[in-house]
Design an enzyme around this catalytic site. Structure first.
Site, PDB file in Angstrom:
ATOM      1  CB  SER A   1      -0.976  -1.712   8.187  1.00  0.00           C
ATOM      2  OG  SER A   1      -2.182  -1.892   7.530  1.00  0.00           O
TER       3      SER A   1
ATOM      4  CG  ASP B   1       8.251 -12.943   0.715  1.00  0.00           C
ATOM      5  OD1 ASP B   1       9.163 -12.855   1.564  1.00  0.00           O
ATOM      6  OD2 ASP B   1       7.097 -13.318   0.997  1.00  0.00           O
TER       7      ASP B   1
ATOM      8  CE  LYS C   1      -4.122  -3.222  11.416  1.00  0.00           C
ATOM      9  NZ  LYS C   1      -4.519  -3.898  10.167  1.00  0.00           N
TER      10      LYS C   1
END
Length: 430
Positions: free
Chosen positions: A317, A328, A342
């Site tokens: 999460s 990224d 999740k």
């Protein structure tokens, strides 16, 4: 440094845990919180305005027919209220694994875990070898002031013996209105007879961040869950580590292992601490406020020092939002094992009589546009599962985190050193 702050309306991103290792200190779920105010759903073009339709009378009649059969013919007598609540629970639970109907106590647990504050005595506990052990009394709390020590075993609360099969009952007994008294019976290894403490409950602040200065000016920061105080706790930890080091940190290991998630804004805030700019997370849902983008603001607290983020299969999460954003943007190297996967956001909608529903309202995406839902994030440096020692039965695995026996941390430090050497070589290149 400025931070992204979304409108406070009790929309959340949820973790996957039910009872956290900090048991008595927080609660049983970790969520994200905004305003407690039912929103007006605004559908997008793909919704066909389903939100404007009423339930067909045939379906409503079918539900009433089933309820009537159960009420009259089920082997046990069930009250109308129990039947209605069971119907609601079944309806919400059937949507997905993260939506749920919350009774007042469950709703209150969400508020406790997201705000990081509750009224109690301030003891962190864990199950160990069939007993409830004190992990740590929180600094400045009634338990710490009275002399409760790490390693103590809790025997009873208000003369009611502790049951490891019903730890929630112990948690509830430890809590209560500030100023009220509670008696705790404790066994201590070097003391023959049980000790009794009568404590006055007080407001307790639960901090989700702990830090440690390692050799070579490397900082180690572990975030156990994401609450409203996590970002400020992190900033205090980093400032403390710099002060201890007497200079800027040479690198940082951010440990998100076994972190089940928590407050969405906290995940964004933590990411923002280390990023200069760019998208942190985007989300897409049917309602207007379920579609959003959250961006970083200028100001990297580490000033570009190399970072490693530790993750595993229980990093979920909000943890995955942080890990995905830092990976990224190539701000950090991820070390560990595939994360939980999740990628959805839940909203808690208050109902009458203190009840609420926890409803999945969005799916979120990493800065690259990737969805990690049911896939997780793959670390840059994978840890072989067989290389990680298995914890003993009844021992909290997180207790070894940050120690010299922590195999994954040693790999993270090795990776951090390689990154630092690579940066030095690059800076010296003609």
């Amino acid at each position: 440094m400025s931070r992204v702050v979304m409108p406070f309306r009790f929309a959340l991103i949820l973790g996957v845990g039910v009872i956290m290792g900090f048991g008595l200190s927080v609660g049983r779920t970790v969520q994200a919180q905004r305003e407690i105010e039912p929103p007006t759903a605004v559908m997008n073009d793909e919704s066909d305005n389903d939100g404007d339709k009423t339930v067909p009378w045939q379906d409503a009649r079918l539900l009433a027919e089933v309820l009537e059969h159960v009420r009259k013919e089920y082997v046990e007598n069930i009250s109308d209220q129990e039947l209605i609540e069971a119907a609601i629970r079944g309806m919400i639970a059937d949507l997905d694994a993260h939506s749920a109907y919350l009774d007042p106590q469950e709703f209150d647990e969400i508020r406790i875990s997201t705000t990081g504050e509750y009224s109690g005595v301030g003891i962190e506990v864990a199950l160990e070898n069939g007993v409830v052990k004190v992990v740590n009394p929180i600094e400045g709390t009634p338990a710490q002031k009275a002399g409760v020590l790490p390693g103590d075993t809790i025997l009873a609360v208000d003369d009611v013996p502790v049951s490891v099969e019903n730890l929630n009952d112990t948690i509830d007994r430890m809590r209560g209105k500030a100023g009220t008294a509670v008696k705790i019976s404790i066994a201590r290894a070097e003391v023959k007879d049980p000790l009794e403490f009568t404590l006055s409950r007080a407001a307790v602040q639960v901090h989700s961040v702990r830090d440690q200065l390692l050799d070579g000016g490397v900082g180690y920061v572990r975030i156990s869950h994401f609450s409203e105080t996590t970002t400020s706790d992190l900033e205090r930890s980093l400032a403390s580590l710099k002060k201890k080091n007497g200079a800027a940190l040479s690198g940082l290991v951010l440990d998100l292992r076994n972190n089940p998630g928590g407050v969405l804004e906290a995940a964004v805030g933590v990411s923002d601490v280390f990023l200069e700019d760019g998208v942190i997370v985007t989300a897409n849902g049917r309602a207007a406020d379920a579609r959003f983008e959250m961006d970083a603001h200028p100001g990297d607290t580490l000033e570009g020092a190399p970072m490693v983020v530790l993750v595993n299969g229980s990093s979920a999460s909000a943890s995955e939002i942080v890990a995905g954003a830092l990976q990224d943007h190539r701000r950090a190297t991820l070390v560990g094992r595939q994360t939980y996967g999740k990628g959805s956001v839940q909203t808690v909608l208050p109902l009458s009589d203190g009840h609420a529903i926890k409803l999945t309202t969005s799916k979120y995406f990493t800065p690259s546009g990737a969805s990690i839902h049911e896939k997780g994030i793959k670390p840059d440096v994978m840890v072989n599962e067989n290389d990680v020692p298995k914890p003993k039965d009844g021992v909290d695995v997180t207790e070894s985190y940050g120690s010299k026996e922590d195999v994954e941390l040693q790999l993270a430090l090795s990776t951090l050193q390689q990154k630092a050497l690579g940066a030095i070589r690059q800076s010296r290149a003609p």
